[in-house]
Enzyme design. Structure first.
Site, mmCIF file in Angstrom:
data_model
loop_
_atom_site.group_PDB
_atom_site.id
_atom_site.type_symbol
_atom_site.label_atom_id
_atom_site.label_comp_id
_atom_site.label_asym_id
_atom_site.label_seq_id
_atom_site.Cartn_x
_atom_site.Cartn_y
_atom_site.Cartn_z
ATOM 1 C CB SER A 121 4.373 -0.822 9.061
ATOM 2 O OG SER A 121 3.383 0.122 8.930
ATOM 3 C CG HIS A 142 6.557 3.920 7.987
ATOM 4 N ND1 HIS A 142 7.006 3.673 9.255
ATOM 5 C CD2 HIS A 142 5.327 3.353 7.915
ATOM 6 C CE1 HIS A 142 6.096 2.986 9.922
ATOM 7 N NE2 HIS A 142 5.069 2.780 9.130
ATOM 8 C CD GLU A 154 10.302 5.359 10.435
ATOM 9 O OE1 GLU A 154 10.851 5.147 11.515
ATOM 10 O OE2 GLU A 154 9.594 4.501 9.874
ATOM 11 C CG ASN A 192 6.928 0.751 13.991
ATOM 12 O OD1 ASN A 192 6.392 1.470 14.821
ATOM 13 N ND2 ASN A 192 6.364 0.470 12.824
#
Ligand SMILES: NC(=O)c1ccc[n+]([C@@H]2O[C@H](COP(=O)([O-])OP(=O)(O)OC[C@H]3O[C@@H](n4cnc5c(N)ncnc54)[C@H](O)[C@@H]3O)[C@@H](O)[C@H]2O)c1
Length: 506
Positions: A121, A142, A154, A192
């Site tokens: 992450s 991800h 992702e 994120n």
């Protein structure tokens, strides 16, 4: 190599590894799981098998489908048993040295054509790939927790990753029924990164004493349509985990003010106020149940009050209707009125009063976002007379609708949080971290927002979002509110924020 029925290795049988095993086994691939801890891979497989069986018992899949998926799951005793995999996805501990060593070891046993993907992450994909002889076959992949339900992944190319690797992973993800988005190897990748605005701006609003935690959460749920408020989400994730992400993204972006973490967070982490898992965070919990604050009753209405409603108010007629309902006397001029009601974008109540020569002791502001029919937010000046405040609340709550009262804040609460989210998404587009379509889909699927951020900006109005940011910046002097050029240009041109740049070459 056909995309279906590949052999996929999953290293790490923890939370994420298990989800990845389930996703690809159910998508028709042979999946082999390896974990360094004794029995951990077997436990992961047993866990996934249990989930698949339950799914069949509930009738979501047929018994035959369940049996076939279960038959595709295998467990490895040694890393070398992954030698025949077409793709290996690692979901081991978030530690750069461990991941570099793992990929080096995998490269020595796997075919030249095999792809190595990391579910990290927060680490830099190019750094993980730098330990490999062939970094072109290394990429980030991800997923989000829980993997089978969070239908987006992702694909993150490192600086040396080949297009073929990116395409291959994208196809793999899409054929498993997830949306594959491509995000640059930048802090927080796409989801994120885009999710920063919600927390950081809510914390900023709290720091400024604009409203308390339950009020901010309630406003963002009711007025903006988020499923959970930012503080409820922080309690769910755990402040220790979220706090680390906030700091890490800020550090990795070289102290970009838009991502500046809040000083409210470290003392709470030190005190163990982590959220649901510690029984207390921003809220107290009894088991799974959150203790809710008791809502305050609206003050009684005052009949015959002289009220002036700013003719410039977006919802002049609707506010007039509420005033008539509580038997107010409507005034044509602010001078003789006991209560002045104004509406605006981006400013604070004090600034508006001073600019328009209105008496701040008798003036309240009503947020035009999202509109009175959906939610009512009443903003006070620092010198409002208590009896005027009470009369304003009574008037706005006259038809039984809930009213949230906040202190003076440029852009109220919802305007500033949404403008921040739109601005960050616009800058993701400006920096080419992801395409406009990928930004929109990834935010809806990965963060569960009701709209993609750029489409949300269009709904509010690009030039309005720009004005909100400019006014907050003017009031606070804080560069975190500086508008992204992507947003400014599209607002100035009067075009959708979803409009990509025209390609420079035909
Ligand atoms: N948990 C999440 O919500 C989430 C979401 C997205 C990405 N991630 C990322 O996914 C990765 C895994 O996270 P998690 O929450 O599943 O962790 P976890 O702690 O639940 O599981 C990690 C597993 O990896 C095993 N392991 C550790 N070192 C190993 C090694 N060298 N070789 C083989 N196995 C090893 C451990 O024994 C453990 O079973 C991390 O990089 C994390 O940042 C986590």
């Amino acid at each position: 190599m056909h995309a279906y029925n590949r052999t996929i290795g999953v290293v790490g049988g923890g939370t994420m590894g298990r989800g990845i095993v389930q996703l690809f086994a159910q998508a028709g691939h042979r999946v082999l799981c390896y974990d360094i801890a004794a029995d951990a891979a077997q436990k992961a497989a047993d866990f996934v098998i249990g989930l698949i069986r339950r799914s069949a018992e509930k009738g979501r899949i047929t018994a035959a489908e369940a049996q076939a998926s279960i038959g595709r799951i295998g467990v490895c005793e040694a890393l070398s048993e992954l030698a025949a995999c077409d793709v290996v996805i690692e979901a081991v501990v978030e530690d750069l040295a461990v991941k570099i060593d793992l990929f080096r070891a995998l490269e020595n046993i796997m075919a030249e054509s095999a792809i190595l993907a990391s579910n990290t992450s927060s680490l830099v994909i190019s750094e993980i790939a730098a330990g490999c002889r062939r970094p072109e076959r290394v990429a980030g992949l991800h997923f989000f927790n829980p993997v089978p339900l969070m239908k987006v992944a992702e694909v993150v190319p490192g600086a040396r990753t080949s297009t073929a690797t990116v395409e291959s992973l994208g196809t793999l993800v899409a054929q498993a029924g997830h949306r594959a988005v491509v995000a640059a190897d930048q802090p927080g990748f796409l989801v994120n990164h885009a999710g920063r605005g919600f927390y950081t701006e809510a914390l900023r609003v709290l720091e400024e004493g604009v409203a308390d935690v339950p009020e901010i959460d309630a406003l963002l749920r009711a007025a903006a349509g988020f499923r959970m408020g930012p503080f409820e989400l922080l309690d769910l994730t755990g402040l220790d985990v979220s706090g680390k992400v906030m700091t890490s993204i800020y550090e990795q972006f070289q102290h970009e003010p838009r991502f500046r973490p809040s000083s409210l967070v470290p003392p709470r982490i030190a005190a163990g106020l982590l959220g649901r898992k510690s029984g207390q965070g921003w809220y107290r919990y009894e088991g799974e149940r959150k203790q809710e604050p008791v809502p305050l009753a609206a003050p009684p209405p005052r009949s015959g009050m002289r009220v002036w409603i700013d003719p410039a108010a977006d919802e002049h007629a609707a506010i007039q209707g509420l005033a008539r309902r509580s038997n107010a006397e409507l005034c044509d001029a602010a001078d003789g009125a006991e209560l002045l009601i104004v509406q605006f974008w981006g400013q604070d109540a004090t600034g508006y009063c001073v600019e328009h020569g209105l008496d701040a002791r008798r003036c309240v502001a009503v947020d035009p976002l999202p509109g009175l029919s959906r939610h009512r937010t009443l903003m006070l000046t620092p010198v409002i007379m208590p009896e005027t405040r009470d009369a304003a609340v009574a008037l706005l709550a006259g038809d039984g609708a809930p009213v949230t009262v906040i202190n003076d804040s440029p852009g109220f609460v919802v305007q500033r949080v949404l403008a921040t989210i739109v601005n960050i998404a616009a800058n993701i587009a400006q920096r080419g971290i992801a395409s406009v379509l990928d930004i929109e889909d990834a935010v809806k699927l990965g963060l569960g927002y009701p709209h993609g951020p750029l489409a949300w900006g269009d709904r509010i109005g690009g030039s309005r979002v720009l004005a909100i940011l400019q006014k907050i910046r003017a009031r606070t002097g804080d560069p975190r509110y500086r508008p992204s050029p992507w947003l400014s240009r599209r607002a100035e041109l009067g075009i959708s924020l979803l409009t990509p740049d025209v390609a420079r070459r035909p």
